[in-house]
Design a protein around this motif. Structure first.
Motif, PDB file in Angstrom:
ATOM      1  N   ALA A 123      38.098  19.091  39.940  1.00 40.33           N
ATOM      2  CA  ALA A 123      37.136  19.822  39.757  1.00 40.33           C
ATOM      3  C   ALA A 123      37.382  21.221  39.459  1.00 40.33           C
ATOM      4  O   ALA A 123      37.151  21.891  38.803  1.00 40.33           O
ATOM      5  CB  ALA A 123      36.047  19.857  40.904  1.00 40.33           C
ATOM      6  N   ALA A 124      38.573  21.692  40.505  1.00 41.28           N
ATOM      7  CA  ALA A 124      39.011  22.945  40.102  1.00 41.28           C
ATOM      8  C   ALA A 124      39.953  23.336  38.941  1.00 41.28           C
ATOM      9  O   ALA A 124      39.625  24.302  38.092  1.00 41.28           O
ATOM     10  CB  ALA A 124      39.929  23.036  41.397  1.00 41.28           C
ATOM     11  N   ASN A 145      43.227  33.977  38.996  1.00 43.46           N
ATOM     12  CA  ASN A 145      44.330  33.337  39.971  1.00 43.46           C
ATOM     13  C   ASN A 145      44.125  33.523  41.393  1.00 43.46           C
ATOM     14  O   ASN A 145      44.159  32.466  42.037  1.00 43.46           O
ATOM     15  CB  ASN A 145      45.561  33.818  39.617  1.00 43.46           C
ATOM     16  CG  ASN A 145      46.114  33.367  38.114  1.00 43.46           C
ATOM     17  OD1 ASN A 145      45.658  32.275  37.689  1.00 43.46           O
ATOM     18  ND2 ASN A 145      47.046  34.209  37.557  1.00 43.46           N
ATOM     19  N   ARG A 146      43.841  34.525  41.935  1.00 39.63           N
ATOM     20  CA  ARG A 146      43.287  34.690  43.263  1.00 39.63           C
ATOM     21  C   ARG A 146      42.222  33.870  43.618  1.00 39.63           C
ATOM     22  O   ARG A 146      42.073  33.204  44.931  1.00 39.63           O
ATOM     23  CB  ARG A 146      43.191  36.153  43.637  1.00 39.63           C
ATOM     24  CG  ARG A 146      44.594  37.059  43.707  1.00 39.63           C
ATOM     25  CD  ARG A 146      44.115  38.282  44.310  1.00 39.63           C
ATOM     26  NE  ARG A 146      43.128  39.296  43.555  1.00 39.63           N
ATOM     27  CZ  ARG A 146      43.601  40.093  42.692  1.00 39.63           C
ATOM     28  NH1 ARG A 146      45.108  40.321  42.487  1.00 39.63           N
ATOM     29  NH2 ARG A 146      42.975  40.793  41.901  1.00 39.63           N
ATOM     30  N   GLU A 147      41.113  33.945  42.675  1.00 37.17           N
ATOM     31  CA  GLU A 147      39.951  32.992  43.027  1.00 37.17           C
ATOM     32  C   GLU A 147      40.294  31.686  43.205  1.00 37.17           C
ATOM     33  O   GLU A 147      39.735  30.991  44.058  1.00 37.17           O
ATOM     34  CB  GLU A 147      38.989  33.196  41.876  1.00 37.17           C
ATOM     35  CG  GLU A 147      37.457  32.433  42.023  1.00 37.17           C
ATOM     36  CD  GLU A 147      36.431  32.757  41.067  1.00 37.17           C
ATOM     37  OE1 GLU A 147      35.600  32.019  41.079  1.00 37.17           O
ATOM     38  OE2 GLU A 147      36.901  33.574  39.997  1.00 37.17           O
ATOM     39  N   GLN A 148      40.943  31.198  42.252  1.00 35.74           N
ATOM     40  CA  GLN A 148      41.529  29.700  42.208  1.00 35.74           C
ATOM     41  C   GLN A 148      42.306  29.547  43.567  1.00 35.74           C
ATOM     42  O   GLN A 148      42.294  28.304  44.252  1.00 35.74           O
ATOM     43  CB  GLN A 148      41.942  29.262  41.057  1.00 35.74           C
ATOM     44  CG  GLN A 148      41.244  29.602  39.776  1.00 35.74           C
ATOM     45  CD  GLN A 148      39.918  28.452  39.908  1.00 35.74           C
ATOM     46  OE1 GLN A 148      39.724  27.579  40.559  1.00 35.74           O
ATOM     47  NE2 GLN A 148      38.625  29.239  39.464  1.00 35.74           N
ATOM     48  N   LEU A 149      43.151  30.397  43.812  1.00 38.47           N
ATOM     49  CA  LEU A 149      44.182  30.268  44.886  1.00 38.47           C
ATOM     50  C   LEU A 149      43.380  29.987  46.355  1.00 38.47           C
ATOM     51  O   LEU A 149      43.423  29.132  47.081  1.00 38.47           O
ATOM     52  CB  LEU A 149      44.853  31.032  45.116  1.00 38.47           C
ATOM     53  CG  LEU A 149      46.071  30.729  46.223  1.00 38.47           C
ATOM     54  CD1 LEU A 149      47.037  29.853  45.966  1.00 38.47           C
ATOM     55  CD2 LEU A 149      46.987  32.312  46.241  1.00 38.47           C
ATOM     56  N   HIS A 150      42.231  31.000  46.464  1.00 39.22           N
ATOM     57  CA  HIS A 150      41.226  30.858  47.243  1.00 39.22           C
ATOM     58  C   HIS A 150      40.330  29.618  47.646  1.00 39.22           C
ATOM     59  O   HIS A 150      40.323  29.062  48.697  1.00 39.22           O
ATOM     60  CB  HIS A 150      40.346  31.927  47.381  1.00 39.22           C
ATOM     61  CG  HIS A 150      39.219  31.965  48.335  1.00 39.22           C
ATOM     62  ND1 HIS A 150      39.544  32.436  49.612  1.00 39.22           N
ATOM     63  CD2 HIS A 150      38.034  31.829  48.521  1.00 39.22           C
ATOM     64  CE1 HIS A 150      38.343  32.282  50.465  1.00 39.22           C
ATOM     65  NE2 HIS A 150      37.466  31.885  49.741  1.00 39.22           N
ATOM     66  N   ARG A 151      40.150  29.169  46.149  1.00 37.16           N
ATOM     67  CA  ARG A 151      39.360  27.681  46.294  1.00 37.16           C
ATOM     68  C   ARG A 151      40.425  26.712  46.967  1.00 37.16           C
ATOM     69  O   ARG A 151      39.966  25.415  47.647  1.00 37.16           O
ATOM     70  CB  ARG A 151      38.834  27.190  45.113  1.00 37.16           C
ATOM     71  CG  ARG A 151      37.660  28.408  44.493  1.00 37.16           C
ATOM     72  CD  ARG A 151      37.109  27.713  43.306  1.00 37.16           C
ATOM     73  NE  ARG A 151      36.646  26.492  43.478  1.00 37.16           N
ATOM     74  CZ  ARG A 151      36.524  25.433  42.438  1.00 37.16           C
ATOM     75  NH1 ARG A 151      36.826  25.718  41.213  1.00 37.16           N
ATOM     76  NH2 ARG A 151      36.047  24.402  42.648  1.00 37.16           N
ATOM     77  N   ALA A 152      41.631  26.695  46.570  1.00 35.59           N
ATOM     78  CA  ALA A 152      42.479  25.502  46.811  1.00 35.59           C
ATOM     79  C   ALA A 152      42.862  25.841  48.378  1.00 35.59           C
ATOM     80  O   ALA A 152      42.870  24.554  49.088  1.00 35.59           O
ATOM     81  CB  ALA A 152      43.715  25.738  45.950  1.00 35.59           C
ATOM     82  N   ASP A 153      42.976  26.872  48.837  1.00 41.69           N
ATOM     83  CA  ASP A 153      43.135  27.095  50.254  1.00 41.69           C
ATOM     84  C   ASP A 153      42.095  26.515  51.000  1.00 41.69           C
ATOM     85  O   ASP A 153      42.186  25.949  52.127  1.00 41.69           O
ATOM     86  CB  ASP A 153      43.236  28.705  50.714  1.00 41.69           C
ATOM     87  CG  ASP A 153      44.783  29.152  50.256  1.00 41.69           C
ATOM     88  OD1 ASP A 153      45.708  28.352  49.810  1.00 41.69           O
ATOM     89  OD2 ASP A 153      44.899  30.282  50.137  1.00 41.69           O
TER      90      ASP A 153
END
Length: 202
Positions: A123-124, A145-153
């Motif tokens: 989904a991401a 990128n920071r937003e997606q990294l936060h979602r992955a974390d």
């Protein structure tokens, strides 16, 4: 599957435990919990009256060791264990089935958690592709990128907490954690890691 001892089965299994060696009451209760993978955790109110009954029947003796009461099987008790060996095999088979089903349940929980993680990552990726299509020249790539990294974390943290909690609860209840379950978890995590790397490289 929770093993339910009939009165006779529990009586015989208590004799079998004492046939392995003298035990105090708490040790008997702990042994029952261990042998059943934590699916049966008897109370003192269940075990001590049965031990007392076995003593009345001359199948068990008890002695005081410090502040502990130690129970030991008699020759008459050993004779009953030997005479009912086939019954005991049936009880042991039932307990083995219980432990096996617990292990399968743990593996199933791990598989479901891995599916959920893969779905979150997929989904991401979809969201990221959709964001790329609507991106304008003024967008900040580092911010995205920071937003997606936060979602992955967040997804990884949730997965770790859920699986870690399930495993700790299972072990705390006296359940067995087979190495095959841990091996499967490790293999699945390695495979997902490789899939993520391939996806990042395009």
């Amino acid at each position: 599957m929770t093993p339910v001892f009939s009165h006779g089965d529990l009586r015989l299994y208590l004799l079998n435990l004492l046939d392995e060696g003298p035990r105090h009451g708490y040790d008997v209760m702990q042994a029952l919990a261990d042998r059943t993978g934590g699916t049966y955790t008897p109370s003192a109110g269940t075990i001590y009256p049965r031990l007392a009954k076995l003593e009345e029947e001359g199948l068990v003796t008890k002695s005081v060791d410090g502040r502990k009461t130690v129970y030991e099987i008699t020759e008459a008790g050993r004779a009953e264990v030997r005479a009912r060996a086939s019954d005991l095999e049936g009880i042991e088979a039932g307990l083995s089935d219980s432990v096996r089903l617990i292990a399968e349940g743990v593996r199933g929980n791990v598989r479901e958690a891995m599916k959920s993680l893969r779905a979150d990552l997929a989904a991401a990726r979809v969201d990221e592709r959709a964001g790329e299509q609507t991106r304008t020249a003024s967008d900040d790539p580092r911010g995205r990128n920071r937003e997606q990294l936060h979602r992955a974390d967040a997804a990884l943290t949730e997965f770790r907490a859920r699986v870690r909690g399930d495993l700790r609860t299972h072990v705390a209840r006296g359940g067995e954690l087979p190495s095959s379950v841990v091996d499967q978890l490790t293999d699945d995590l390695d495979r997902i890691s490789r899939e993520i790397i391939r996806a990042l490289r395009g």
